[in-house]
Design a protein around this motif. Sequence first.
Motif, PDB file in Angstrom:
ATOM      1  N   THR A   1      -8.805   1.531  -2.741  1.00  0.00           N
ATOM      2  CA  THR A   1      -7.339   1.554  -2.763  1.00  0.00           C
ATOM      3  C   THR A   1      -6.812   2.900  -3.241  1.00  0.00           C
ATOM      4  N   LEU A   2      -7.428   3.445  -4.283  1.00  0.00           N
ATOM      5  CA  LEU A   2      -6.955   4.713  -4.837  1.00  0.00           C
ATOM      6  C   LEU A   2      -7.240   5.893  -3.913  1.00  0.00           C
ATOM      7  N   LEU A   3      -8.195   5.752  -3.014  1.00  0.00           N
ATOM      8  CA  LEU A   3      -8.452   6.836  -2.063  1.00  0.00           C
ATOM      9  C   LEU A   3      -7.244   7.103  -1.170  1.00  0.00           C
ATOM     10  N   LEU A   4      -6.432   6.079  -0.940  1.00  0.00           N
ATOM     11  CA  LEU A   4      -5.260   6.245  -0.090  1.00  0.00           C
ATOM     12  C   LEU A   4      -4.187   7.098  -0.759  1.00  0.00           C
ATOM     13  N   VAL A   5      -4.302   7.296  -2.079  1.00  0.00           N
ATOM     14  CA  VAL A   5      -3.347   8.161  -2.776  1.00  0.00           C
ATOM     15  C   VAL A   5      -3.431   9.579  -2.237  1.00  0.00           C
ATOM     16  N   HIS A   6      -4.617   9.996  -1.849  1.00  0.00           N
ATOM     17  CA  HIS A   6      -4.804  11.353  -1.333  1.00  0.00           C
ATOM     18  C   HIS A   6      -4.198  11.533   0.060  1.00  0.00           C
ATOM     19  N   GLN A   7      -3.790  10.442   0.674  1.00  0.00           N
ATOM     20  CA  GLN A   7      -3.168  10.525   1.999  1.00  0.00           C
ATOM     21  C   GLN A   7      -1.649  10.430   1.920  1.00  0.00           C
ATOM     22  N   SER A   8      -1.113  10.633   0.716  1.00  0.00           N
ATOM     23  CA  SER A   8       0.340  10.637   0.498  1.00  0.00           C
ATOM     24  C   SER A   8       0.977   9.300   0.849  1.00  0.00           C
ATOM     25  N   ARG A   9       0.250   8.213   0.621  1.00  0.00           N
ATOM     26  CA  ARG A   9       0.838   6.889   0.788  1.00  0.00           C
ATOM     27  C   ARG A   9       1.754   6.590  -0.403  1.00  0.00           C
ATOM     28  N   PRO A  10       2.686   5.638  -0.276  1.00  0.00           N
ATOM     29  CA  PRO A  10       3.555   5.289  -1.413  1.00  0.00           C
ATOM     30  C   PRO A  10       2.731   4.857  -2.625  1.00  0.00           C
ATOM     31  N   THR A  11       2.839   5.600  -3.713  1.00  0.00           N
ATOM     32  CA  THR A  11       2.011   5.353  -4.886  1.00  0.00           C
ATOM     33  C   THR A  11       2.282   4.007  -5.554  1.00  0.00           C
ATOM     34  N   PRO A  12       3.527   3.578  -5.771  1.00  0.00           N
ATOM     35  CA  PRO A  12       3.751   2.280  -6.432  1.00  0.00           C
ATOM     36  C   PRO A  12       3.084   1.118  -5.709  1.00  0.00           C
ATOM     37  N   GLU A  13       3.113   1.142  -4.391  1.00  0.00           N
ATOM     38  CA  GLU A  13       2.483   0.067  -3.631  1.00  0.00           C
ATOM     39  C   GLU A  13       0.978   0.030  -3.867  1.00  0.00           C
ATOM     40  N   LEU A  14       0.362   1.201  -3.883  1.00  0.00           N
ATOM     41  CA  LEU A  14      -1.084   1.262  -4.095  1.00  0.00           C
ATOM     42  C   LEU A  14      -1.456   0.845  -5.512  1.00  0.00           C
ATOM     43  N   LEU A  15      -0.646   1.232  -6.473  1.00  0.00           N
ATOM     44  CA  LEU A  15      -0.952   0.885  -7.856  1.00  0.00           C
ATOM     45  C   LEU A  15      -0.854  -0.615  -8.092  1.00  0.00           C
ATOM     46  N   GLU A  16       0.102  -1.259  -7.468  1.00  0.00           N
ATOM     47  CA  GLU A  16       0.223  -2.709  -7.615  1.00  0.00           C
ATOM     48  C   GLU A  16      -0.989  -3.422  -7.023  1.00  0.00           C
ATOM     49  N   LYS A  17      -1.469  -2.912  -5.913  1.00  0.00           N
ATOM     50  CA  LYS A  17      -2.653  -3.509  -5.293  1.00  0.00           C
ATOM     51  C   LYS A  17      -3.888  -3.302  -6.162  1.00  0.00           C
ATOM     52  N   ALA A  18      -3.994  -2.131  -6.779  1.00  0.00           N
ATOM     53  CA  ALA A  18      -5.141  -1.859  -7.642  1.00  0.00           C
ATOM     54  C   ALA A  18      -5.075  -2.671  -8.932  1.00  0.00           C
ATOM     55  N   LYS A  19      -3.874  -2.908  -9.436  1.00  0.00           N
ATOM     56  CA  LYS A  19      -3.725  -3.669 -10.677  1.00  0.00           C
ATOM     57  C   LYS A  19      -4.191  -5.110 -10.520  1.00  0.00           C
ATOM     58  N   SER A  20      -4.082  -5.639  -9.326  1.00  0.00           N
ATOM     59  CA  SER A  20      -4.563  -7.006  -9.114  1.00  0.00           C
ATOM     60  C   SER A  20      -6.067  -7.110  -9.346  1.00  0.00           C
ATOM     61  N   GLN A  21      -6.795  -6.058  -9.022  1.00  0.00           N
ATOM     62  CA  GLN A  21      -8.230  -6.049  -9.273  1.00  0.00           C
ATOM     63  C   GLN A  21      -8.550  -5.781 -10.746  1.00  0.00           C
ATOM     64  N   VAL A  22      -7.640  -5.121 -11.448  1.00  0.00           N
ATOM     65  CA  VAL A  22      -7.853  -4.895 -12.879  1.00  0.00           C
ATOM     66  C   VAL A  22      -7.861  -6.221 -13.624  1.00  0.00           C
ATOM     67  N   ASN A  23      -7.021  -7.144 -13.212  1.00  0.00           N
ATOM     68  CA  ASN A  23      -7.030  -8.473 -13.827  1.00  0.00           C
ATOM     69  C   ASN A  23      -8.353  -9.191 -13.573  1.00  0.00           C
ATOM     70  N   VAL A  24      -8.923  -8.972 -12.399  1.00  0.00           N
ATOM     71  CA  VAL A  24     -10.238  -9.554 -12.106  1.00  0.00           C
ATOM     72  C   VAL A  24     -11.301  -8.938 -13.007  1.00  0.00           C
ATOM     73  N   LEU A  25     -11.213  -7.632 -13.199  1.00  0.00           N
ATOM     74  CA  LEU A  25     -12.155  -6.959 -14.093  1.00  0.00           C
ATOM     75  C   LEU A  25     -12.054  -7.499 -15.519  1.00  0.00           C
ATOM     76  N   LYS A  26     -10.856  -7.787 -15.939  1.00  0.00           N
ATOM     77  CA  LYS A  26     -10.657  -8.312 -17.287  1.00  0.00           C
ATOM     78  C   LYS A  26     -11.385  -9.636 -17.470  1.00  0.00           C
ATOM     79  N   GLU A  27     -11.326 -10.502 -16.475  1.00  0.00           N
ATOM     80  CA  GLU A  27     -12.037 -11.777 -16.545  1.00  0.00           C
ATOM     81  C   GLU A  27     -13.555 -11.567 -16.521  1.00  0.00           C
ATOM     82  N   GLN A  28     -14.003 -10.606 -15.759  1.00  0.00           N
ATOM     83  CA  GLN A  28     -15.445 -10.354 -15.680  1.00  0.00           C
ATOM     84  C   GLN A  28     -15.987  -9.803 -16.995  1.00  0.00           C
ATOM     85  N   TYR A  29     -15.243  -8.928 -17.633  1.00  0.00           N
ATOM     86  CA  TYR A  29     -15.680  -8.427 -18.938  1.00  0.00           C
ATOM     87  C   TYR A  29     -15.617  -9.526 -20.004  1.00  0.00           C
ATOM     88  N   LYS A  30     -14.712 -10.459 -19.827  1.00  0.00           N
ATOM     89  CA  LYS A  30     -14.658 -11.593 -20.748  1.00  0.00           C
ATOM     90  C   LYS A  30     -15.925 -12.433 -20.629  1.00  0.00           C
TER      91      LYS A  30
END
Length: 286
Positions: free
Chosen positions: A99-128
């Motif tokens: 998802t973050l690779l698309l930042v280098h293609q000048s895609r809308p950053t807020p949209e990409l960050l929201e998509k990446a944050k959804s996986q951060v919540n998954v990571l939080k459960e996995q570390y738990k």
Amino acid sequence: MQYMKPAFRNAASYCHVFCRSLTLNPNPLILVSPFRRPETFHLPSPVSCFSSSMSVPPSSLEKQFDAFRVQLEESGTLRDRIRSVVLEIESSTRLIYATLLLVHQSRPTPELLEKAKSQVNVLKEQYKRLAEILGGSPGQYHRYHGDWKSETQTVVSMLAFMHWLETGSLLEHKEAEDKLGLNSDFGLDVEDYLIGVCFMSNELPRYVVNQVTGGDYDCPRKVLKFLTDLHAAFRMLNLRNDFLRKKFDGMKYDLRKVEEVYYDVKIRGLTPNGESVGDQAIEEQS
């Protein structure tokens, strides 16, 4: 002469009997004499160099290695459980990176960050889950830390990059722990955090070039200011010749690349308003 003949006969008879005894008795240790009973010479029995007090009873040896077997089996089972969760962390990390690779293609950053944050919540459960597995073996954190160290460094680099895209500042160690749901019992290793920050700096030169290509000529100034402060902060640490030191040395090359882009943009007159407050701050630090 008549007295010598019986003597010769006795000697010849004795030699005949002695030779016959040697022929009948091949064992050299048993001598057969024609005049007495045969005698047997016995060699002394070998004496062991280990006394009974030095030898370990077989039962104690078996108990010791049986305990080793149980420990190794338990350790292997625990390590397999850890690796299964680590594989899930690695899978979630790949999704965030894609998802973050698309930042280098000048895609809308807020949209990409929201998509990446959804996986951060998954990571939080996995570390738990990982913390729960280690909770059953107190004091074993550093023993198994190597099983998830590399993945955690990559996770920190992505969290730091996302945080910088949002705020323009560095993600602190405590903030990284909060995002992953870590605590004092199962926390974020300091070296993993620092190496992750170094990984994050590797993304910035590419980001700067792509942003300038897209028309954002002020981006090099912002990134240069950030990397200059970060590099100065790392110089406060007494780093040895290890992996962290090598990654810090790589940050110097990232800083140099961003400097080249910044000065090239400035020489070409592509900066928005020429000299700015940010430019003066960078020149004072350099």
